[in-house]
Write a protein that holds these residues in place. Structure first.
Motif, PDB file in Angstrom:
ATOM      1  N   LEU A  20       0.845  -1.197   0.000  1.00  0.00           N
ATOM      2  CA  LEU A  20       0.000   0.000   0.000  1.00  0.00           C
ATOM      3  C   LEU A  20       0.877   1.242   0.000  1.00  0.00           C
ATOM      4  CD1 LEU A  20      -2.996  -0.650   2.405  1.00  0.00           C
ATOM      5  CD2 LEU A  20      -2.952  -0.499  -0.091  1.00  0.00           C
ATOM      6  N   ALA A  24       0.231   3.680  -2.751  1.00  0.00           N
ATOM      7  CA  ALA A  24      -0.262   5.011  -2.391  1.00  0.00           C
ATOM      8  C   ALA A  24       0.710   6.085  -2.855  1.00  0.00           C
ATOM      9  CB  ALA A  24      -0.472   5.091  -0.893  1.00  0.00           C
ATOM     10  N   VAL A  27       0.295   6.610  -6.412  1.00  0.00           N
ATOM     11  CA  VAL A  27      -0.958   7.287  -6.743  1.00  0.00           C
ATOM     12  C   VAL A  27      -0.849   8.766  -6.376  1.00  0.00           C
ATOM     13  CG1 VAL A  27      -3.433   7.384  -6.293  1.00  0.00           C
ATOM     14  CG2 VAL A  27      -2.295   5.180  -6.460  1.00  0.00           C
ATOM     15  N   SER A  28      -0.156   9.043  -5.271  1.00  0.00           N
ATOM     16  CA  SER A  28       0.064  10.449  -4.899  1.00  0.00           C
ATOM     17  C   SER A  28       0.766  11.184  -6.036  1.00  0.00           C
ATOM     18  CB  SER A  28       0.941  10.528  -3.653  1.00  0.00           C
ATOM     19  OG  SER A  28       0.332   9.818  -2.607  1.00  0.00           O
ATOM     20  N   ALA A  30       0.594  10.526  -9.054  1.00  0.00           N
ATOM     21  CA  ALA A  30      -0.411  10.758 -10.091  1.00  0.00           C
ATOM     22  C   ALA A  30      -1.254  11.978  -9.733  1.00  0.00           C
ATOM     23  CB  ALA A  30      -1.303   9.534 -10.227  1.00  0.00           C
ATOM     24  N   LEU A  31      -1.638  12.058  -8.465  1.00  0.00           N
ATOM     25  CA  LEU A  31      -2.458  13.198  -8.029  1.00  0.00           C
ATOM     26  C   LEU A  31      -1.723  14.506  -8.286  1.00  0.00           C
ATOM     27  CD1 LEU A  31      -3.814  11.880  -4.621  1.00  0.00           C
ATOM     28  CD2 LEU A  31      -5.056  12.143  -6.764  1.00  0.00           C
ATOM     29  N   SER A  34      -1.795  15.773 -11.673  1.00  0.00           N
ATOM     30  CA  SER A  34      -3.063  15.898 -12.401  1.00  0.00           C
ATOM     31  C   SER A  34      -3.864  17.104 -11.917  1.00  0.00           C
ATOM     32  CB  SER A  34      -3.896  14.629 -12.172  1.00  0.00           C
ATOM     33  OG  SER A  34      -4.213  14.519 -10.797  1.00  0.00           O
ATOM     34  N   GLY A  39      -7.849  17.273  -9.882  1.00  0.00           N
ATOM     35  CA  GLY A  39      -7.343  16.567  -8.710  1.00  0.00           C
ATOM     36  C   GLY A  39      -6.383  17.492  -7.987  1.00  0.00           C
ATOM     37  N   ARG A  41      -4.116  18.124  -4.034  1.00  0.00           N
ATOM     38  CA  ARG A  41      -3.891  18.060  -2.592  1.00  0.00           C
ATOM     39  C   ARG A  41      -4.697  19.193  -1.978  1.00  0.00           C
ATOM     40  NH1 ARG A  41      -1.259  13.654  -0.129  1.00  0.00           N
ATOM     41  NH2 ARG A  41      -0.269  12.575  -1.859  1.00  0.00           N
ATOM     42  N   ALA A 318      -1.195   7.249 -17.695  1.00  0.00           N
ATOM     43  CA  ALA A 318      -0.217   8.224 -17.187  1.00  0.00           C
ATOM     44  C   ALA A 318       0.938   7.459 -16.548  1.00  0.00           C
ATOM     45  CB  ALA A 318      -0.875   9.143 -16.167  1.00  0.00           C
ATOM     46  N   ARG A 319       2.070   8.092 -16.421  1.00  0.00           N
ATOM     47  CA  ARG A 319       3.198   7.469 -15.724  1.00  0.00           C
ATOM     48  C   ARG A 319       2.811   7.165 -14.281  1.00  0.00           C
ATOM     49  NH1 ARG A 319       8.968   9.591 -17.699  1.00  0.00           N
ATOM     50  NH2 ARG A 319       8.392  10.179 -19.836  1.00  0.00           N
ATOM     51  N   GLY A 320       3.552   6.204 -13.717  1.00  0.00           N
ATOM     52  CA  GLY A 320       3.326   5.867 -12.315  1.00  0.00           C
ATOM     53  C   GLY A 320       2.424   4.653 -12.189  1.00  0.00           C
ATOM     54  N   PHE A 321       1.627   4.636 -11.122  1.00  0.00           N
ATOM     55  CA  PHE A 321       0.846   3.439 -10.818  1.00  0.00           C
ATOM     56  C   PHE A 321      -0.304   3.262 -11.783  1.00  0.00           C
ATOM     57  CE2 PHE A 321      -2.548   1.077  -8.760  1.00  0.00           C
ATOM     58  CZ  PHE A 321      -1.868  -0.064  -8.394  1.00  0.00           C
ATOM     59  N   ASN A 322      -0.369   2.092 -12.400  1.00  0.00           N
ATOM     60  CA  ASN A 322      -1.510   1.704 -13.232  1.00  0.00           C
ATOM     61  C   ASN A 322      -1.829   0.248 -12.936  1.00  0.00           C
ATOM     62  OD1 ASN A 322      -2.060   3.901 -15.495  1.00  0.00           O
ATOM     63  ND2 ASN A 322       0.149   3.806 -15.125  1.00  0.00           N
ATOM     64  N   GLU A 323      -3.019  -0.027 -12.517  1.00  0.00           N
ATOM     65  CA  GLU A 323      -3.407  -1.421 -12.346  1.00  0.00           C
ATOM     66  C   GLU A 323      -3.701  -2.009 -13.721  1.00  0.00           C
ATOM     67  OE1 GLU A 323      -6.009  -3.545  -9.170  1.00  0.00           O
ATOM     68  OE2 GLU A 323      -7.368  -2.732 -10.692  1.00  0.00           O
TER      69      GLU A 323
END
Lengths: 429, 429
Positions: A20, A24, A27-28, A30-31, A34, A39, A41, A318-323
């Motif tokens: 996680l 996480a 995903v952060s 990604a946030l 974006s 999206g 903070r 997008a770059r980073g986490f992708n399921e």
């Protein structure tokens, strides 16, 4: 259970598990990347300044309860519909595909279940519909729907797949639906075919059951008696409600794992015989031409297959986490394993399979993936409980040649461009 | 698999198993007795004279493929719709029920999923929708739907049930839907709530999460942190496709096994706190008045319950073989057993449970029954994996009194008249 709050002690919430923590963190990222998309903070916003502005749809009452006595999707989902080929000469004998790339889980909603008709969709009055069982039986029967519903019932979740999903020439589609949208999965309820046949009483010489549909094509297929006495069903309900007209209302044969056209829709007749009917759909059609000029006939079983539905063709990541998520299935039984490669087959990683993993049903698989932004090809490869492994297109055509149309279960590649755009890996970039 | 016919040897087909022998014999009886209905032994018809006349719908092509890009039920099923109460003063805060007596299996089709709204159904643009996570967190977040869909996903089949299903005063309904139609079941896909909360980072003093809906009622419920960190989800898909507006499109909390109103629809805000919000829906509403004048609050879990859906109120059965079929569920986990009585509770028989039996999901049960034509009362009684047994109404009211409205999970009796007519056993004949 009383309010758990008093029990306190939620240490688990503070200790982040490693996967996680990674997920996480990614995903952060990604946030953070974006903001343009809205999206953000929320420091300074959330810390006391309250939530975003109250949206208009909270300022006045919404639609009444019961305003739809039979519900429909949100108008914002209006593009999630069956995938109907453009510019066909006729639509009486044709197919439409399930939008696999827009769906989650394993259940296909009835409104999006794929279609394949040979004489159009008949509108059948169930009060007038009859099923006749004759031929090599002790007691021929003519059954009403009411009588068929009196037999002991069963419910099972199974996929149905067209044997031409896709044809060997049709692998240039843009989306997952274009490629393999002729597969769908539902919870079916009905009676075991065995129960109905034994009601009529099979004669010793019975070897085949010839099923006939009540459509304008009178679609006819021959079913080996072993399948009829195994897991074959006569189904009248799909995902709780009665079959839709496109799926054979009011009665359909269901042959789990066999090519879809054998699960005869609008079923009106079962003729018990000692040999096949050699109908159009098992001679001129639905046979497999081999390199030596011979043809394989009665190739009933749909072999193990899988497809990544997200990310898939026409989507952008997008770059980073992708399921990575997709579906796998086999006409031979349960899916044992799905492996995913994110380096064009160089290395493979076992994906997580979503429980319950059911026999001859779609199985949802998932793999967490961090995309570094470099172009690549992603693939999935299913193995079923018999040990059968989904082949590459090259391995498949080496055996089957290029004259064949049906039973293409080759591994499907998706190309990821530097832009994040996803395209069909079968098509040269 | 090649044509199995050549293998021969289908001895199994001739040897009738005892229960089929009985079942079939009885169904035959039904056939013989239903000539008027069109059902008939086909001697003289089938033996060479061929099938019944070719129906009109085989004489010309049916509707085109893709004539419905999003399919709908047959017009002959037009009466299978949500059960909407008549003559209410308003339909903004009201409910409609699933027609359980018309459904099979465990999946509720999305179009028939029950409704309960407190401010009507908002029409939400998913591109504009935001989820805010704030309060006792390290990093407040505002997430778009696109961002929520990037988290690792899960799919699970769970029921959702209104806590007033039925109220203690509302047990005079005619159909299964009238009585307990405020329960439905679907395959849900989304992200674990735990994952999203840990993305924001929970502070040590976090004990509750207050969820707020983006409807005109801003429906607000407090969720114990233990549930949030256990099996709670944020779901965006239902039976494969996106949530329907009536079920919270585009985002909903799912609290498996908890009373339905806590699975907050149209979710816009999660406020992490150290105590409950004591909102309207957990003070003025959704508490249980006890005989001593006190009220139980935060009675989250829906206890084990079952109902026979076939035969059920307003249906009519014939003598002979009738399968008894129904659904059972428990907010505490899996259903372990369902017992059926066909003699008003004198004796009980364990029903067959349809696999897969899933935690906090509907479970379909069935029992073969031969009705001798005598008036009787049929009942079902569920036991869950914790050993909890569904109580009788008398046992329930002995503890809970008559001031209570919610959490009525009493055994439901159906009266069978000599005519075969089925009516609500709670209502004096």
């Amino acid at each position: 259970m009383q309010g758990g709050g008093s029990r306190g002690g939620n240490g688990a919430s503070r200790a982040r598990r490693q996967f996680l923590g990674q997920g996480a963190a990614l995903v952060s990222g990604a946030l953070a990347g974006s903001l343009a998309g809205g999206g953000a903070r929320a420091e300074g916003t959330a810390a006391g300044n309250g939530p975003p502005a109250v949206p208009d749809w909270m300022k006045s009452p919404g639609a009444d309860v019961g305003s739809e006595v039979y519900g429909t999707p949100s108008r914002f989902e209006r593009n999630v519909v069956r995938n109907v080929p453009k510019n066909l000469k006729q639509y009486t004998s044709a197919s439409s595909r399930t939008p696999l790339q827009d769906l989650d889980g394993i259940i296909t909603p009835n409104g999006l279940f794929y279609e394949r008709h040979h004489g159009g969709i008949p509108e059948i009055d169930p009060a007038q519909h009859r099923l006749m069982i004759h031929g090599l039986v002790e007691t021929p029967l003519i059954l009403t729907m009411e009588e068929i519903r009196r037999f002991p019932s069963e419910s099972r979740i199974h996929f149905i797949e067209c044997s031409g999903n896709p044809g060997f020439e049709a692998i240039n589609g843009r989306t997952a639906s274009d490629l393999v949208g002729l597969v769908s999965c539902a919870e079916w309820t009905g009676v075991r075919l065995r129960t109905v046949l034994q009601e009529a009483g099979l004669r010793p010489e019975a070897r085949w059951v010839v099923a006939e549909g009540a459509d304008a094509a009178a679609l006819t297929r021959s079913i080996p008696i072993e399948k009829c006495l195994d897991d074959a069903m006569l189904v009248y309900s799909q995902n709780g409600e009665r079959l839709r007209p496109q799926q054979g209302y009011p009665l359909r044969v269901l042959l789990p794992g066999f090519e879809g056209n054998m699960s005869v829709k609008w079923l009106r007749r079962l003729n018990v015989t000692d040999e096949p009917a050699y109908s159009r759909e098992e001679t001129a059609k639905y046979t497999d031409s081999m390199p030596d000029g011979t043809a394989r006939q009665f190739t009933f079983t749909m072999e193990a297959k899988s497809v990544i539905t997200r990310p898939s063709g026409t989507q952008r990541i997008a770059r980073g986490f992708n399921e990575i998520s997709g579906i796998a299935w086999s006409g031979r039984g349960r899916i044992r394993q799905v492996e995913v490669s994110v380096d064009d087959g160089g290395t493979w990683t076992a994906a997580q399979l979503q429980d319950p993993v059911l026999t001859r049903a779609l199985t949802r698989f998932r793999l967490p993936w961090t995309w570094d932004g470099r172009p690549t090809m992603i693939l999935s490869r299913a193995t079923d409980e018999t040990g059968y492994v989904q082949p590459s297109l090259a391995d498949l055509t080496a055996v089957r040649g290029l004259k064949s149309f049906y039973h293409n279960n080759a591994i499907i590649p998706w190309r990821i461009a530097a832009s994040g755009e996803v395209t069909n890996g079968f098509v040269k970039a």
